[in-house]
Design an enzyme around this catalytic site. Structure first.
Site, short mmCIF file in Angstrom:
data_model
loop_
_atom_site.label_atom_id
_atom_site.label_comp_id
_atom_site.label_asym_id
_atom_site.label_seq_id
_atom_site.Cartn_x
_atom_site.Cartn_y
_atom_site.Cartn_z
N SER A 56 0.86 -1.19 0.00
CA SER A 56 0.00 0.00 0.00
C SER A 56 0.89 1.24 0.00
O SER A 56 2.07 1.17 0.38
CB SER A 56 -0.86 -0.01 1.27
OG SER A 56 -1.34 1.27 1.55
N TYR B 50 -1.91 -0.30 10.29
CA TYR B 50 -1.97 -0.71 8.87
C TYR B 50 -0.71 -0.24 8.14
O TYR B 50 -0.12 -1.00 7.36
CB TYR B 50 -3.23 -0.10 8.25
CG TYR B 50 -3.47 -0.47 6.80
CD1 TYR B 50 -3.86 -1.75 6.44
CD2 TYR B 50 -3.33 0.48 5.79
CE1 TYR B 50 -4.09 -2.09 5.11
CE2 TYR B 50 -3.56 0.16 4.46
CZ TYR B 50 -3.94 -1.13 4.12
OH TYR B 50 -4.16 -1.45 2.80
P1 NAD Z 1 -11.44 -6.33 0.57
O1 NAD Z 1 -11.83 -6.19 2.01
O2 NAD Z 1 -12.44 -6.06 -0.47
O3 NAD Z 1 -10.83 -7.78 0.34
C1 NAD Z 1 -10.12 -8.48 1.32
C2 NAD Z 1 -10.56 -9.93 1.26
O4 NAD Z 1 -9.77 -10.66 2.20
C3 NAD Z 1 -12.04 -10.13 1.66
O5 NAD Z 1 -12.71 -10.88 0.67
C4 NAD Z 1 -11.96 -10.90 2.98
O6 NAD Z 1 -13.02 -11.81 3.16
C5 NAD Z 1 -10.62 -11.59 2.83
N1 NAD Z 1 -10.04 -11.96 4.14
C6 NAD Z 1 -10.06 -11.23 5.27
N2 NAD Z 1 -9.48 -11.91 6.27
C7 NAD Z 1 -9.08 -13.09 5.74
C8 NAD Z 1 -8.42 -14.23 6.27
N3 NAD Z 1 -8.04 -14.29 7.55
N4 NAD Z 1 -8.15 -15.27 5.44
C9 NAD Z 1 -8.53 -15.23 4.15
N5 NAD Z 1 -9.18 -14.20 3.59
C10 NAD Z 1 -9.44 -13.13 4.37
O7 NAD Z 1 -10.14 -5.39 0.40
P2 NAD Z 1 -9.48 -4.80 -0.92
O8 NAD Z 1 -9.73 -3.35 -0.92
O9 NAD Z 1 -9.80 -5.60 -2.11
O10 NAD Z 1 -7.95 -5.00 -0.56
C11 NAD Z 1 -7.16 -6.11 -1.02
C12 NAD Z 1 -5.71 -5.86 -0.64
O11 NAD Z 1 -5.28 -4.62 -1.21
C13 NAD Z 1 -5.47 -5.74 0.87
O12 NAD Z 1 -4.23 -6.31 1.18
C14 NAD Z 1 -5.45 -4.25 1.09
O13 NAD Z 1 -4.72 -3.92 2.25
C15 NAD Z 1 -4.73 -3.80 -0.19
N6 NAD Z 1 -4.93 -2.39 -0.57
C16 NAD Z 1 -6.17 -1.90 -0.84
C17 NAD Z 1 -6.28 -0.57 -1.24
C18 NAD Z 1 -7.62 0.03 -1.56
O14 NAD Z 1 -7.67 1.22 -1.93
N7 NAD Z 1 -8.69 -0.73 -1.47
C19 NAD Z 1 -5.16 0.23 -1.36
C20 NAD Z 1 -3.93 -0.31 -1.07
C21 NAD Z 1 -3.81 -1.64 -0.70
#
Ligand code: NAD
Length: 283
Positions: free
Chosen positions: A166, A179
């Site tokens: 991130s 985070y």
């Molecule tokens: P999201 O919450 O939509 O997806 C995360 C998924 O992980 C969910 O489907 C959840 O059920 C699953 N999950 C949670 N705990 C779990 C566990 N213990 N075991 C297995 N699965 C589990 O989030 P997102 O926005 O799609 O983010 C995905 C990745 O991208 C994450 O690592 C997040 O930190 C990173 N990220 C997101 C953004 C953003 O703007 N959304 C920006 C930078 C980084």
């Protein structure tokens, strides 16, 4: 549409943890468009199975969904066995599961003199339990699946691990110290493991998404009623030189590049996909 530049990825198997989430879903579609067989792992079994079935039926490319908890080694070992039996050898792993917790989030961005009587709204109100949860999900949740799924890759001397970091890894955003620190640890681990595996044909890289409108942050950055940007959303956009949030599909080119042989000599890096956010000094 098939991406010709990534032809060699066709029929390779990629495991995506947190694959049922917003960015995981988009990455899975991007991979399937290059003919990659995706294995969607998520703690939310329904989301994983539905996505796999949608990809298989809509795109005509095989996809499999399994319930797995990235924090439970036994659950990962069990699913690894199932994948070997039902899908085959795994060529690539995307560590996508991650996220923040309200227990590790401050209400205040900074403590000012006026707020000295409400220290609980800042650093001093953070709960250790929240820190532990966030470190577990983002760091341990990257470490454990890599231990379980990269072993076969190392034995075959071929494979790719892609971690999801991130912008917070470079400069922490206000309010979310756990985070930010956890994602910084993901970058550091990416470098360490890349060196450790460098002589046995397994590359380890990361992507650092900038700001994408997803379920996790939608109502922090836009008003629930009007859809207008909140002050925090405005700050993000004014610090993103391209002036927009990313669309989840914007990650796919970089993901495919880092998974494919086109990046054969690249290991231990983290590529920002951020509309220029990390390049901008704010003035
Ligand atoms: P999201 O919450 O939509 O997806 C995360 C998924 O992980 C969910 O489907 C959840 O059920 C699953 N999950 C949670 N705990 C779990 C566990 N213990 N075991 C297995 N699965 C589990 O989030 P997102 O926005 O799609 O983010 C995905 C990745 O991208 C994450 O690592 C997040 O930190 C990173 N990220 C997101 C953004 C953003 O703007 N959304 C920006 C930078 C980084």
């Amino acid at each position: 549409m098939e991406h010709q530049a990534f032809k060699a990825l066709k029929d390779k198997v990629c495991v995506i943890t947190g694959g049922g989430g917003v960015l995981g879903t988009s990455m899975a579609h991007g991979l399937a468009s290059a003919g990659v067989i995706t294995v969607i792992l998520d703690i939310n079994e329904e989301a994983a199975k539905k996505l796999a079935s949608d990809i298989t039926s809509d795109m005509g490319v095989k996809s499999y969904g399994y319930k797995a908890n990235v924090l439970d080694r036994a659950s990962l070992e069990e699913v690894r066995k199932q994948i070997l039996e039902e899908v085959g050898e795994m060529d690539m792993l995307i560590n996508g599961a991650g996220g923040n917790s309200p227990k590790a989030t401050t209400k205040l961005e900074q403590i000012t003199e006026e707020e000295l009587d409400q220290l609980e709204d800042g650093f001093f109100g953070l709960e250790l339990e929240g820190f532990q949860k966030v470190f577990d999900l983002n760091f341990t949740g990257t470490l454990l699946p890599t231990m379980v799924f990269a072993r076969d890759m190392v034995a075959r001397q071929k494979g790719v691990v892609l971690n999801v970091s991130s912008m917070n890894a470079y400069k922490p955003l206000t309010k979310i110290p756990a985070y930010s620190a956890a994602k910084a640890s993901v970058n550091n681990f990416t470098e360490w493991l890349a060196v450790h595996f460098a002589k046995v044909g397994v590359r380890v890289n990361a992507i650092a998404p900038g700001f994408f409108l997803t379920n996790q942050n939608r109502f922090l950055v836009t008003d629930e009623q009007t859809g207008a940007l909140t002050p925090r959303g405005e700050k993000i956009i004014s610090n993103t030189p391209m002036g927009v949030f990313g669309e989840p599909e914007d990650l796919n080119g970089t993901v495919l590049f880092l998974l494919s042989d086109m990046s054969n000599f690249i290991t231990g890096i983290c590529i920002p996909v951020d509309g220029g956010y990390s390049a901008f000094g704010g003035v």
